[in-house]
Scaffold this motif. Structure first.
Motif, mmCIF file in Angstrom:
data_model
loop_
_atom_site.group_PDB
_atom_site.id
_atom_site.type_symbol
_atom_site.label_atom_id
_atom_site.label_comp_id
_atom_site.label_asym_id
_atom_site.label_seq_id
_atom_site.Cartn_x
_atom_site.Cartn_y
_atom_site.Cartn_z
ATOM 1 N N ASP A 219 8.737 3.987 -41.019
ATOM 2 C CA ASP A 219 9.913 3.863 -40.609
ATOM 3 C C ASP A 219 10.876 4.525 -39.635
ATOM 4 O O ASP A 219 10.628 5.993 -40.024
ATOM 5 C CB ASP A 219 10.536 2.999 -41.513
ATOM 6 N N PHE A 220 12.105 4.372 -39.216
ATOM 7 C CA PHE A 220 13.304 4.767 -38.708
ATOM 8 C C PHE A 220 13.502 5.825 -40.143
ATOM 9 O O PHE A 220 13.788 4.955 -41.149
ATOM 10 C CB PHE A 220 14.194 4.153 -38.289
ATOM 11 N N ARG A 221 13.481 6.565 -40.289
ATOM 12 C CA ARG A 221 14.419 7.653 -41.556
ATOM 13 C C ARG A 221 16.057 7.066 -41.731
ATOM 14 O O ARG A 221 16.343 6.753 -42.570
ATOM 15 C CB ARG A 221 14.910 9.118 -41.140
ATOM 16 N N SER A 222 16.778 7.122 -40.450
ATOM 17 C CA SER A 222 18.015 6.628 -40.651
ATOM 18 C C SER A 222 18.673 5.817 -38.700
ATOM 19 O O SER A 222 18.590 6.354 -38.273
ATOM 20 C CB SER A 222 18.813 7.898 -40.909
ATOM 21 N N ALA A 223 20.389 5.643 -38.952
ATOM 22 C CA ALA A 223 20.498 5.391 -37.729
ATOM 23 C C ALA A 223 21.894 5.421 -37.965
ATOM 24 O O ALA A 223 22.661 5.255 -38.544
ATOM 25 C CB ALA A 223 20.632 3.867 -37.397
ATOM 26 N N VAL A 224 22.491 5.953 -36.710
ATOM 27 C CA VAL A 224 23.894 6.377 -35.919
ATOM 28 C C VAL A 224 23.908 5.199 -35.070
ATOM 29 O O VAL A 224 23.424 5.645 -34.249
ATOM 30 C CB VAL A 224 24.421 6.972 -35.766
ATOM 31 N N ALA A 225 25.764 4.492 -35.057
ATOM 32 C CA ALA A 225 26.193 3.457 -34.149
ATOM 33 C C ALA A 225 27.025 3.745 -34.014
ATOM 34 O O ALA A 225 28.491 4.019 -34.752
ATOM 35 C CB ALA A 225 25.782 2.165 -34.782
ATOM 36 N N PHE A 226 26.859 3.723 -32.477
ATOM 37 C CA PHE A 226 28.891 4.128 -32.229
ATOM 38 C C PHE A 226 29.574 3.777 -31.036
ATOM 39 O O PHE A 226 29.007 2.731 -30.638
ATOM 40 C CB PHE A 226 28.901 5.421 -31.043
ATOM 41 N N TYR A 227 30.961 3.343 -31.931
ATOM 42 C CA TYR A 227 31.510 2.307 -31.862
ATOM 43 C C TYR A 227 30.491 0.679 -31.196
ATOM 44 O O TYR A 227 30.821 0.357 -29.866
ATOM 45 C CB TYR A 227 31.732 2.184 -30.308
ATOM 46 N N PRO A 228 29.608 0.140 -31.904
ATOM 47 C CA PRO A 228 28.648 -1.024 -31.557
ATOM 48 C C PRO A 228 30.137 -2.385 -31.759
ATOM 49 O O PRO A 228 31.598 -2.540 -32.454
ATOM 50 C CB PRO A 228 28.245 -1.360 -32.783
ATOM 51 N N GLY A 229 29.996 -3.348 -30.384
ATOM 52 C CA GLY A 229 30.523 -4.374 -31.553
ATOM 53 C C GLY A 229 30.008 -5.180 -31.892
ATOM 54 O O GLY A 229 28.768 -5.451 -32.663
ATOM 55 N N CYS A 230 30.695 -5.759 -33.220
ATOM 56 C CA CYS A 230 30.780 -6.035 -34.552
ATOM 57 C C CYS A 230 30.575 -7.830 -34.766
ATOM 58 O O CYS A 230 30.164 -7.877 -35.598
ATOM 59 C CB CYS A 230 31.299 -5.191 -35.695
ATOM 60 N N ARG A 231 31.324 -8.338 -34.272
ATOM 61 C CA ARG A 231 31.451 -9.620 -34.584
ATOM 62 C C ARG A 231 30.183 -10.847 -34.194
ATOM 63 O O ARG A 231 29.807 -11.057 -35.358
ATOM 64 C CB ARG A 231 32.010 -10.326 -33.167
ATOM 65 N N ARG A 232 28.902 -10.149 -33.456
ATOM 66 C CA ARG A 232 27.813 -11.565 -33.544
ATOM 67 C C ARG A 232 27.154 -11.385 -35.120
ATOM 68 O O ARG A 232 26.256 -11.827 -35.740
ATOM 69 C CB ARG A 232 27.357 -11.097 -32.416
ATOM 70 N N LEU A 233 27.129 -9.444 -34.950
ATOM 71 C CA LEU A 233 26.582 -9.474 -36.804
ATOM 72 C C LEU A 233 27.046 -9.145 -38.169
ATOM 73 O O LEU A 233 26.250 -9.778 -38.534
ATOM 74 C CB LEU A 233 25.733 -7.409 -36.493
ATOM 75 N N ARG A 234 28.220 -9.070 -37.658
ATOM 76 C CA ARG A 234 29.041 -9.780 -38.945
ATOM 77 C C ARG A 234 28.801 -11.237 -38.680
ATOM 78 O O ARG A 234 28.966 -11.692 -40.101
ATOM 79 C CB ARG A 234 30.950 -9.638 -38.421
ATOM 80 N N ASP A 235 28.287 -12.337 -38.597
ATOM 81 C CA ASP A 235 28.765 -13.548 -38.214
ATOM 82 C C ASP A 235 27.449 -13.653 -38.549
ATOM 83 O O ASP A 235 26.739 -14.935 -39.314
ATOM 84 C CB ASP A 235 29.054 -14.297 -37.086
ATOM 85 N N THR A 236 26.610 -12.909 -38.468
ATOM 86 C CA THR A 236 24.754 -13.210 -39.699
ATOM 87 C C THR A 236 24.323 -12.068 -40.454
ATOM 88 O O THR A 236 23.796 -12.029 -40.868
ATOM 89 C CB THR A 236 24.022 -12.497 -38.643
ATOM 90 N N ALA A 237 25.450 -11.994 -41.217
ATOM 91 C CA ALA A 237 25.596 -11.328 -42.686
ATOM 92 C C ALA A 237 24.352 -10.191 -42.411
ATOM 93 O O ALA A 237 23.709 -9.725 -43.130
ATOM 94 C CB ALA A 237 25.505 -11.959 -43.576
ATOM 95 N N TRP A 238 24.733 -9.300 -41.581
ATOM 96 C CA TRP A 238 24.240 -7.829 -41.312
ATOM 97 C C TRP A 238 23.367 -7.311 -42.953
ATOM 98 O O TRP A 238 24.947 -6.442 -42.751
ATOM 99 C CB TRP A 238 24.939 -6.993 -40.208
ATOM 100 N N SER A 239 23.184 -6.413 -42.504
ATOM 101 C CA SER A 239 23.008 -5.167 -43.170
ATOM 102 C C SER A 239 21.655 -4.430 -43.081
ATOM 103 O O SER A 239 21.166 -4.726 -42.337
ATOM 104 C CB SER A 239 22.160 -5.829 -44.857
#
Length: 199
Positions: A160-180
């Motif tokens: 699988d991917f080893r790690s991830a970096v996200a620069f200034y993503p829009g987080c609203r929809r992810l927040r509403d889906t209990a993202w992890s």
């Protein structure tokens, strides 16, 4: 891929049009293509552009292209292999920055593109298959976060991917889906960002 190449050729033809509206459309399309050839085409057009409405669009497109190339050049100089999957241009789509014009979602096609890039990298003899990480900016940052959710885990025998970096993503929809995340993840976002809000 052919559709994307044809759209890019069309954008370059429109860029040489005498109609300012065509040149504006071309600048918008080319902004989504982060490659050195696009930078050269935009620089050349910017030098010759006389229309005060088109010039800022060309400058914005050039900045977008140069920003993505700069990161690729920095990472490559540090010894990383850096592919930039073009989810939009390869499908003949312009930049998807304006919400009303989005015809592709980060949660679907772009997740598939990220996994396809991982598979391609892992097939290269000069890449350590267990050390592939994911990085994305803005919409690409959202794509990175959707890609590494536990439910979208690797469904093949490859690491699988080893790690991830996200620069200034829009987080609203992810927040509403209990993202992890299923791996170490770094999210970089400004508290005062008025485009990609942290909340």
């Amino acid at each position: 891929a052919l559709k994307g190449r044809l759209a890019s050729i069309r954008a370059r033809i429109l860029l040489s049009s005498s109609d300012a509206a065509n040149r504006l459309e071309a600048a918008q399309h080319l902004a989504a293509s982060g490659n050195p050839a696009t930078r050269t085409v935009l620089l050349e057009q910017l030098r010759n552009e006389q229309d005060p409405k088109v010039k800022p669009a060309l400058q914005a497109a050039l900045k977008t292209v140069e920003d993505s190339l700069q990161w690729g050049e920095r990472l490559a100089a540090a010894g990383f292999v850096v592919p930039f999957p073009d989810s939009f241009g390869s499908r003949g789509l312009p930049s998807q920055c304006v919400v009303g014009q989005r015809s592709m979602r980060s949660v679907r096609e772009r997740v598939v593109d990220a996994d396809a890039a991982r598979h391609w990298l892992q097939q290269q003899h000069y890449v350590a298959a267990d050390r592939v990480s994911l990085i994305g900016w803005a919409n690409g940052g959202v794509t990175a976060l959707w890609t590494i959710r536990p439910r979208t885990g690797a469904k093949d025998e490859k690491p699988d991917f080893r790690s991830a970096v996200a620069f200034y993503p829009g987080c609203r929809r992810l927040r509403d889906t209990a993202w992890s995340a299923r791996m170490p993840t770094l999210i970089l976002i400004g508290a005062k960002d008025d485009w990609s809000s942290a909340t």
